[in-house]
Write a protein that holds these residues in place. Structure first.
Motif, PDB file in Angstrom:
ATOM      1  N   ARG A 223       4.870   8.258  99.417  1.00  0.00           N
ATOM      2  CA  ARG A 223       3.653   8.004  98.909  1.00  0.00           C
ATOM      3  C   ARG A 223       3.156   6.555 100.279  1.00  0.00           C
ATOM      4  NH1 ARG A 223       3.520   5.560  93.093  1.00  0.00           N
ATOM      5  NH2 ARG A 223       1.579   5.081  93.845  1.00  0.00           N
ATOM      6  N   ARG A 240      10.948   8.588  98.478  1.00  0.00           N
ATOM      7  CA  ARG A 240      11.999   8.797  97.310  1.00  0.00           C
ATOM      8  C   ARG A 240      13.163   9.765  97.751  1.00  0.00           C
ATOM      9  NH1 ARG A 240      10.198  11.145  91.580  1.00  0.00           N
ATOM     10  NH2 ARG A 240      11.023  13.227  92.428  1.00  0.00           N
ATOM     11  N   TRP A 245      14.022   4.757  95.897  1.00  0.00           N
ATOM     12  CA  TRP A 245      12.604   4.847  96.526  1.00  0.00           C
ATOM     13  C   TRP A 245      13.015   3.776  97.656  1.00  0.00           C
ATOM     14  CZ3 TRP A 245       8.354   7.471  96.817  1.00  0.00           C
ATOM     15  CH2 TRP A 245       7.976   8.027  95.557  1.00  0.00           C
ATOM     16  N   ASP A 268       2.356  -2.058  93.222  1.00  0.00           N
ATOM     17  CA  ASP A 268       2.864  -0.586  93.119  1.00  0.00           C
ATOM     18  C   ASP A 268       4.301  -0.146  93.277  1.00  0.00           C
ATOM     19  OD1 ASP A 268       0.104   0.099  92.274  1.00  0.00           O
ATOM     20  OD2 ASP A 268      -0.137   1.156  93.962  1.00  0.00           O
ATOM     21  N   LEU A 272       8.165   1.166  91.275  1.00  0.00           N
ATOM     22  CA  LEU A 272       8.910   2.313  91.673  1.00  0.00           C
ATOM     23  C   LEU A 272      10.507   1.473  91.741  1.00  0.00           C
ATOM     24  CD1 LEU A 272       7.068   3.584  95.007  1.00  0.00           C
ATOM     25  CD2 LEU A 272       7.044   4.442  92.631  1.00  0.00           C
TER      26      LEU A 272
END
Length: 528
Positions: A223, A240, A245, A268, A272
């Protein structure tokens, strides 16, 4: 097993080269130049020898000895026999490519410059703007094997073994995957062609993949988030792995015009629950009164208005587009034109092509004009730009005749061109860049002061003047902002990088529940 190995940014600022491995997946976060280490051996005149390829940077510890990672055309016969006994040596050759990708955070050279040496077939993941900035810099800069970030000029050994450019081989473009979306047709066309060469002869150009990035690299989901930094296109990543992560900040700040982007990144990441966070801390000290772009605009506008009828020179980082936008606003408020050099206009055109929804082509900026610095033979890209510019070019004669009509965007490296101007004594020089971080930069600042005195200007924003008018905003978050960022993200492990004071994190995060894992150069950190 998941491991993180830092081959740069350990106890220093910049030179990020961080290897992430999980099973058979292998990728790098950035591949930049450690300016501090390089400056111990090189300056602008003493450079690594192109004829010896990888030898100089490997021998001086500027590149980790990872056999197979680098370009074959830069490795002469017998090179690797010399480095196999090195304690950090590792053979990364395998079937296929030695690494699956390099995830670039942004286009500052301490994060991307050493890509020049990396196998040109390894995919680069980056924003469109990051890639286009690097391409514009390669086209407009001095041709050098140290700056082949986007396309490579292959070398071949001579009869005596020295490496030389292969005049028959086509330029080879590195494959790029854009994390923020596909290119427009116009941008694709720009990417697929090179300007005519300086010699006029030209070489074939072999374009490579340039498309939207997938959501994973060799099975590892990735991401990306846009971040606030002092260069467009900056971003952070999370990958990940089997251990969880792993997040990487690149460089970030919270006090710029786009500070909310960095705050969203933190929120954000918290969702995770990252097992590890690789986080910069360039300036860990508190900043009780952080300077913002709004402050710079207000301070510069006041100085420019007070300099009515006199020339204003504005000096800021060449890729700090946010600062350029700020000075365009200053010019508008003061009723002046902002003069930029062709290399800056070319960069702005490239950025606008990369992200037309965010950036306007420079020829459409209302207060922007092109300064025609005297040149006997402009390079082909510059001739094309000058010829196509829609408004009359402004040269030394026009500026000398009416200095109060302009803000001239120059830096120390353009100082020679100040000598073309006449009748500009009494002008002001606005230094809107960072302080000197080493002896060489300090010497450059002294040279700049000499030029300012010679021209009869008044210098504002001198970073060594305690009473200076603030004209620069840092591209990095201050200590309290970094602590708040980590408190929001709450990783299991924090790995301090891009900082000269990793121990600062241990003091600030004591009792927080976040474990600090200081990296050691070339030593894997095992996560699972």
């Amino acid at each position: 097993m998941t491991t993180i190995t830092c081959y740069g940014a350990v106890g220093c600022i910049g030179g990020n080269k961080i290897l992430l491995e999980d099973g058979d997946a292998r990728l790098f976060f950035d591949f930049g130049l450690d300016f501090g280490h390089a400056g111990r051996f090189f300056n602008e005149y003493l450079r690594p020898r192109a004829a010896r390829g990888l030898l100089d940077p490997l021998a001086l510890g500027l590149l980790p000895p990872l056999e197979g990672l680098y370009r074959d055309d830069l490795a002469f016969a017998g090179l690797w026999e010399r480095f196999r006994p090195h304690p950090l040596y590792r053979d990364v050759r395998r079937d296929g490519l030695p690494a699956d990708a390099v995830l670039l955070s942004h286009a500052h050279l301490d994060h991307n410059a050493d890509l020049s040496y990396v196998n040109h077939a390894i995919p680069i993941y980056a924003t469109r703007v990051t890639a286009f900035i690097a391409r514009a810099m390669q086209i407009t800069g001095q041709m050098s094997f140290e700056r082949e970030l986007i396309y490579v000029n292959p070398r071949t050994p001579s009869e005596s073994g020295e490496l030389k450019s292969d005049s028959k081989a086509a330029y080879r473009c590195r494959p790029h995957y854009f994390v923020d979306g596909a290119l427009t047709p116009e941008a694709q066309d720009y990417w697929a062609h090179l300007p005519k060469s300086d010699s006029g002869k030209g070489k074939d150009f072999a374009p490579a993949c340039a498309e939207r990035a997938a959501d994973s690299v060799n099975g590892l989901p990735i991401r990306w988030w846009p971040l606030d930094h002092s260069i467009p296109g900056a971003g952070g990543y999370a990958v990940r792995t089997s251990a969880g992560w792993i997040a990487y900040t690149g460089d970030l700040r919270f006090h710029g015009k786009n500070g909310e982007l960095s705050r969203r990144f933190a929120r954000d990441l918290a969702q995770l629950h990252p097992v590890a966070l690789l986080c910069e801390a360039t300036r860990p000290d508190p900043d009780p009164s952080p300077i913002t772009e709004a402050d710079i605009i207000a301070n510069a506008t006041a100085l420019v208005r007070a300099a009515s009828g006199r020339l204003v020179v504005a000096d800021f980082g060449p890729r700090n587009v946010e600062r350029l936008e700020s000075f365009a606003q200053v010019a508008h408020e003061a009723g002046r034109a902002l003069l930029i050099l062709p290399k800056d206009a070319y960069l702005l055109q490239a950025i606008a092509l990369a992200d037309p929804d965010r950036y306007t082509p420079p020829e459409l900026w209302p207060m922007l004009q092109l300064y025609a610095d005297p040149k006997a033979a402009p390079r082909p890209w510059e001739r094309t730009l000058r010829d196509a510019w829609p408004t009359p070019l402004v040269g030394p004669t026009e500026v000398s005749r009416n200095p109060g009509a302009y803000i001239l965007c120059f830096s120390l490296w353009d100082a020679n061109d100040l000598l073309d101007l006449q009748g500009v004594e009494g002008g002001i020089y606005l230094y809107s860049s960072s302080r000197a971080y080493d002896d060489e930069q300090a010497a450059d600042l002294d040279r700049l002061r000499n030029w300012v005195r010679h021209m009869g200007f008044t210098l504002y924003g001198d970073p060594d003047d305690a009473n200076r008018v603030p004209l620069h905003a840092s591209g990095h978050a201050a200590g309290p902002e970094l602590v708040e960022f980590v408190a929001t993200v709450r990783p299991d492990i924090l790995i301090p990088i891009h900082t000269e004071r990793p121990e600062w994190w241990e003091q600030e995060l004591a009792g927080s529940g976040v474990r600090i894992q200081r990296p050691e150069l070339g030593k894997p950190i095992v996560l699972a």
